[in-house]
Structures are given as structure tokens and as C-alpha cells.
Design a protein around this motif. Sequence first.
Motif, short mmCIF file in Angstrom:
data_model
loop_
_atom_site.label_atom_id
_atom_site.label_comp_id
_atom_site.label_asym_id
_atom_site.label_seq_id
_atom_site.Cartn_x
_atom_site.Cartn_y
_atom_site.Cartn_z
N SER A 1 0.82 -1.22 0.00
CA SER A 1 0.00 0.00 0.00
C SER A 1 0.85 1.26 0.00
CB SER A 1 -0.92 0.02 1.22
OG SER A 1 -1.80 -1.08 1.21
N GLU A 2 1.95 1.21 0.72
CA GLU A 2 2.77 2.41 0.90
C GLU A 2 3.73 2.57 -0.28
OE1 GLU A 2 5.85 4.31 4.19
OE2 GLU A 2 4.46 2.71 4.79
N GLN A 3 3.47 3.57 -1.11
CA GLN A 3 4.29 3.86 -2.29
C GLN A 3 4.84 5.27 -2.19
OE1 GLN A 3 4.88 1.54 -4.77
NE2 GLN A 3 3.57 0.02 -3.75
N MET A 4 6.02 5.47 -2.73
CA MET A 4 6.64 6.79 -2.70
C MET A 4 6.18 7.63 -3.89
SD MET A 4 10.54 6.56 -1.35
CE MET A 4 10.39 8.26 -0.80
N ASN A 5 6.20 8.95 -3.70
CA ASN A 5 5.92 9.88 -4.77
C ASN A 5 7.27 10.37 -5.31
OD1 ASN A 5 5.52 12.38 -6.21
ND2 ASN A 5 3.45 12.45 -5.37
N PRO A 6 7.67 9.94 -6.51
CA PRO A 6 9.02 10.29 -7.00
C PRO A 6 9.20 11.79 -7.24
CG PRO A 6 7.72 9.24 -8.74
CD PRO A 6 6.95 9.08 -7.47
N GLN A 7 8.13 12.46 -7.65
CA GLN A 7 8.25 13.91 -7.89
C GLN A 7 8.58 14.64 -6.59
OE1 GLN A 7 5.69 12.05 -8.98
NE2 GLN A 7 5.82 12.15 -11.22
N GLN A 8 7.97 14.22 -5.50
CA GLN A 8 8.25 14.85 -4.21
C GLN A 8 9.68 14.59 -3.76
OE1 GLN A 8 5.27 13.51 -1.45
NE2 GLN A 8 3.62 14.74 -2.37
N VAL A 9 10.17 13.39 -4.03
CA VAL A 9 11.55 13.05 -3.64
C VAL A 9 12.53 13.93 -4.39
CG1 VAL A 9 13.32 11.26 -3.67
CG2 VAL A 9 10.97 10.68 -3.04
N VAL B 1 8.55 0.08 -8.08
CA VAL B 1 7.25 -0.09 -7.44
C VAL B 1 7.54 -0.87 -6.16
CG1 VAL B 1 4.95 -1.11 -7.62
CG2 VAL B 1 6.06 -0.16 -9.65
N ASN B 2 6.95 -0.49 -5.07
CA ASN B 2 7.17 -1.19 -3.81
C ASN B 2 6.41 -2.51 -3.87
OD1 ASN B 2 7.80 -1.92 -1.22
ND2 ASN B 2 6.67 -0.25 -0.22
N MET B 3 7.10 -3.55 -4.36
CA MET B 3 6.42 -4.82 -4.62
C MET B 3 7.41 -5.97 -4.60
SD MET B 3 5.74 -4.87 -8.75
CE MET B 3 7.07 -5.44 -9.84
N LEU B 4 6.86 -7.16 -4.49
CA LEU B 4 7.63 -8.38 -4.61
C LEU B 4 6.96 -9.31 -5.61
CD1 LEU B 4 7.52 -7.62 -1.26
CD2 LEU B 4 9.30 -9.38 -1.31
N GLU B 5 7.78 -10.00 -6.37
CA GLU B 5 7.28 -11.04 -7.26
C GLU B 5 7.41 -12.38 -6.55
OE1 GLU B 5 8.48 -13.34 -11.42
OE2 GLU B 5 9.61 -11.58 -10.78
N VAL B 6 6.32 -13.13 -6.49
CA VAL B 6 6.33 -14.44 -5.84
C VAL B 6 5.71 -15.46 -6.76
CG1 VAL B 6 6.14 -13.39 -3.56
CG2 VAL B 6 4.08 -14.20 -4.71
N ARG B 7 5.92 -16.72 -6.45
CA ARG B 7 5.21 -17.82 -7.10
C ARG B 7 4.43 -18.56 -6.03
NH1 ARG B 7 6.18 -18.97 -12.26
NH2 ARG B 7 5.12 -20.97 -12.00
N GLY B 8 3.15 -18.79 -6.32
CA GLY B 8 2.35 -19.48 -5.32
C GLY B 8 0.98 -19.84 -5.85
N ILE C 1 -0.47 -4.96 2.62
CA ILE C 1 -0.65 -5.30 1.22
C ILE C 1 -1.76 -4.44 0.62
CG2 ILE C 1 -1.19 -7.13 -0.44
CD1 ILE C 1 1.48 -7.41 1.13
N GLY C 2 -1.44 -3.80 -0.52
CA GLY C 2 -2.45 -3.01 -1.22
C GLY C 2 -3.24 -3.84 -2.21
N ARG C 3 -2.54 -4.64 -3.02
CA ARG C 3 -3.22 -5.48 -4.00
C ARG C 3 -2.28 -6.54 -4.52
NH1 ARG C 3 -2.36 -2.79 -9.17
NH2 ARG C 3 -0.95 -1.04 -8.81
N LEU C 4 -2.88 -7.57 -5.07
CA LEU C 4 -2.16 -8.68 -5.70
C LEU C 4 -2.59 -8.75 -7.15
CD1 LEU C 4 -2.73 -11.37 -2.90
CD2 LEU C 4 -0.82 -9.80 -3.11
N VAL C 5 -1.61 -8.75 -8.05
CA VAL C 5 -1.93 -8.75 -9.48
C VAL C 5 -1.14 -9.84 -10.18
CG1 VAL C 5 -2.48 -6.29 -9.47
CG2 VAL C 5 -0.17 -7.03 -10.08
N HIS C 6 -1.65 -10.23 -11.33
CA HIS C 6 -1.03 -11.29 -12.12
C HIS C 6 0.29 -10.78 -12.71
CE1 HIS C 6 -1.80 -14.69 -15.27
NE2 HIS C 6 -0.94 -15.05 -14.35
N ASN C 7 1.22 -11.70 -12.92
CA ASN C 7 2.46 -11.41 -13.63
C ASN C 7 2.52 -12.32 -14.86
OD1 ASN C 7 5.05 -10.17 -14.01
ND2 ASN C 7 6.01 -12.05 -13.21
#
Length: 590
Positions: A37-45, A93-100, A114-120
Motif C-alpha cells: 500500500s505504501e508507495q513513494m511519490n518520486p516527484q516529491q523526492v 514499485v514497492n512490490m515483490l514477485e512471488v510464485r504461489g 498489502i495493497g493489492r495482488l496482481v497477475h504477472n
Amino acid sequence: LAQTVEPAASDQSKIAPTLADALRTSPGDISFLVILSEQMNPQQVVAAAGAEDIVAKRAALYAALTEHVRRTQAPLRAWLDAQGVSYTAHYLVNMLEVRGDLALAQRLAQRPEIGRLVHNPLVRGFEVFDVSRPSWLRQEALSASPASAASATLPWGLIDTNADDVWALGFRGQGIVVAGQDTGVAWDHPALQRAYRGWNPTTMTATHPYNWFDAWGRDPNLDRGCPVDPQIPCDDDLRSSHGTHTLGTIVGDATGMGDTVIGMAPDAVWMACRNMRNGFGTPASYIACFEFFLAPYPQGGDPMTDGRPELAPHIINNSWGCPPQEGCDVESLRQVVETMRAAGIFVVASAGNEGPDCSTVKNPIGLHDAVTSVGAHASNGAIAWFSSRGPVTVDGSGRLKPDLTAPGVGVRSAGRLSNGQPTVNLTLSGTSMAAPHVAGAVALLWSLEPGLIGKVEETEQILLDSAVAVPSAECLSGTPQSPNPVYGYGRLDVLRAAQLVLGDRVAIAVEAFPPEGGVLTGGGVVAPGSPVTVTAAAAPGYTFVNWTEGGVEVSTEPLYAFTAQENRRLTANFRPPLWLPVISRQGGVR
């Protein structure tokens, strides 16, 4: 993993429908992305960094992003480690790729961070066409002939865009690094090797770390067309040499093969990343290449700690697409390209080959506002039938796309013949072929005016303002107008763009002969009447000879001062070291 508690409806909603369907129907584990859920704003950085230097901004962004994901991912990674679940962490993107399986996805969805789970998903990344065939028969154009059958003329796209007229000013992309993420590249192709950033022409050796990355690694069964070592570049597209072809249109120079320059910016240098295996990529493989480009690191290294943002390219060409209807996540790829734009890296993308219907610019990354999306036109200026049209409706924005068009029908560039021999007479069609013309055009503009480097929005506007308008009523209601959803702002014209950059100033270009003979300073874009000093420092073993202009000597001193009145193209000539045979103790010459 056993599921002992029925997931709440709110937790279930975190699982994207395409992923849920895939998990339910798959007989085994599948790859998916766990997005926090927690993502950075690159423009602000970047704004908070306050640095004027683009490299310093990029370094600050890399440091902030990697620190953020290490901190916020720590509890999740510890949990996955305890469960014995392998993963790959990402930071753009603040994320991890997993297999499961579905059970793992449901347990992950219950976690509060966790904000969301999407297909890869594994999706077809590109399509090129034989335009002589009916529109319903979309096949590859493989009109190729041996390199010895020289074309004798520049590829039509270089003339159409007036790239050769910008070269005449003395600007050919020097000092600019262009990257391509694609099927890979035949790095030792004679039209490309000279421009490879990892190539040392003095020692005739290559350094691949930081200049090449393979997002797929190497599998002895799936990557038989590539060396076993993933640190060695390769193009696994044995049919159309897609990555080699697109890069050739940006930087290719086949004069050493008895042919012509084939790239828009032949004095730029390139680096690359393989984001597709046999023409198929995943959101994770595309993002991995972007992470390599933001802060290059060696194959097998840790992108979080081994990245070197000072080695990032200036421009990235992307001749691929990732269809949402096949499960590609639009939001994560949007976040990635917005971060690259904030980093001052110019991202060019093909608009897609799903025309001639309207609103067919619908796939990442070509649909996103943060990239310059390119449609394809033919040598007569007409839009290609396959070129995707706007406006973008898939996200409800109504955004005008493509931004502009470039040559994309019957484009001649570099590749390999079926016997593995190099050629520069491989002719392909597609918006994949159009996008590299724009990437090369940006390299020309940034070599002309280094003050534009990193100023993506300003540069993009120059390209749009200088494009040759083509009024059209297609995909609009009413009379023909420009810009429009077919040509965008019009056809690419890099000479007009260069003239916009110059305004009433003059261009002073300097070049070394041979290129490795020395280091030059001075020149650039200045106001008429300005004092100019150019200097030439010979490389070890070389000797400075003179400055010439149009073959005429203008100075014999390494430091040459004058008053700028008009465009000038100066060459610093160096004498190479004498080669003397040394007789070895064994009696041979070495």
C-alpha cells in the motif's frame, strides 16, 4: 499452505480478478506481484532533493526508493522467508514477485501492508508486419539480404526526419547514452559494436557489467540462442532480430561494412536489457529492466545496493507493449514510467499495432502520459494501417495519443540472417520501428544542447511543436484538425526541432579524428558575437596535429579561440601512435 480462516470480503478484493481466475484454473503455482500500500511519490523526492544536477537528483531518488522498500518490505519478507516462499524484491514499485497458489494469495491479502495482488502473466511483447499482405494476415516482414549487398543510400526514415541535416551541423548524438529494452541485442554486430558503451576500441575488449542486463538470466533449454553466461549480451529473436533492429535505427553505423549510417544518432552510445524471452515478457521483467536503467548493476548483483545511478542512460526506447486484457497491471507500469520521467530519463514507447480502429492505443506503456508515444507512417507520409489510434479511452482519460508519428513502414536496419551472418538490410514494419527514430532524435537534440539533458517535458514539447502537422478528421467528429488521434502533433522532423532549440543562436560543433585520439572541450550553442574557446587534449600515445573545418586548416594550436558568427563544425585531428613490430624471443613478431 493451509487456509484455516475464510478470508474477509475486503481481503478478497485485494486480489485482481485476472489473478483470481488464473489461480483458480492453474494446476500449479503461478507468478504474481505483491504490491504494498505504501508507495513513494518520486516527484516529491526529486523536489525535496533540491539538486540542480540531474545525476545528483537521480542518486537521491535511487537512495530514497531503495531505503523505503527495505524498510517497508522487511516484515513481509521475513514472513515469506519463514513460509519458505521465494521472492524477488523490486523498488521502482514497492512490490515483490512471488510464485504461489490461491491459498498463498489469500493469506497475503489478509496482511495489512498489502495493497493489492496482481497477475504477472507471460505476454507477447511485440508484433511486426509485412505490409504487402492483407491486413488480417499479420506476419513478420523478413526482407533481408546479405550485408555485402549495400543499399548505397541512407534508410528512408533518416532522410524523412532530416536527421542527416542535423549531422551536417556537426551533431550526431555525441555524449548521449541511449538504452533499449527489448529481445536483447547482437552486441558484436559490426554496425553496433563501435557504439556499445562497453566496447573499448583500443584494447578491442568489452566490459558488459553495468552496460547490459538480462532480466531472464539464462536457461540452457529456453535460451539456446544465447551464451550460457547471462552477463554476455544476446538477441534471442532469431526470426526478426527485433532488439538489434530497433537499436540499429537509433545508433547504427554500417559504413565499416561498406554500407551507410543506418541510425539517427550514430555517435551516441548504447546499453541494453533483455526484457523478453523469445518475444514474451512479463510486467516484472519490464520493471526489472527499468530498475537496471535507473541505477545499472552487474548481472547477479543486488539492485537495492549495487546500483550506480550515475551510469543511467539519458534515453530509453521501448518497442513493446503489455496488454491489460491479458493481465498486465496498468497502474504499476504507470508508476514506473512516471518515476523515470522524474529522474530526467526520456522514455519513448511504440503506440501499438492494433489499428486502424480508433482508441486502440490501450496498452502500457504507450498509453501513459509520462512517455512519448509514437505511431508509424509510411514513406509517402500516410499513416500505417496498423498504427494504433487514439484517443485513450481505456482509462477514461480521453488523452491524445500517439504524441507524434515517425517512419515505421519498410524500415531498413541491423539484424542477423538465418545463417547468423550480420546484415543491415533487414526490413521490418511496425510502431516498434517508429519509436527508435524518436529516441534517436532526442539524442541529437541533447547532443546539440546539453542544457536540455534531463528536461523531459521541455524536450518533448520541442518535438511536438516542430512536428509536421497532418490534419485529419479520423477518430474525431467534425473537420480535419491537428493535433489529432492519428498523427498526434504530426510527423517527426528533427531538423525543425534543432532549429527551435537554436533560435537565433549558432552551433559550434567539435569532433575528434580519430574519435579515440583525444578529449575536446568547448563549443556548443552560443549567441552570435560570443567569444568561443575550444581545446584538444591528445590521448596517451596520440599527438595533436591541427584544427580543420571542411578539410581546411584553421589552427595548429590545441587551444583555438575565435568569435562565433555562424554555425561551425570543427575537427581536431590527432596522429595515432606508430606501430613498430617487436621481435619476441621465440623469433616471432608480436
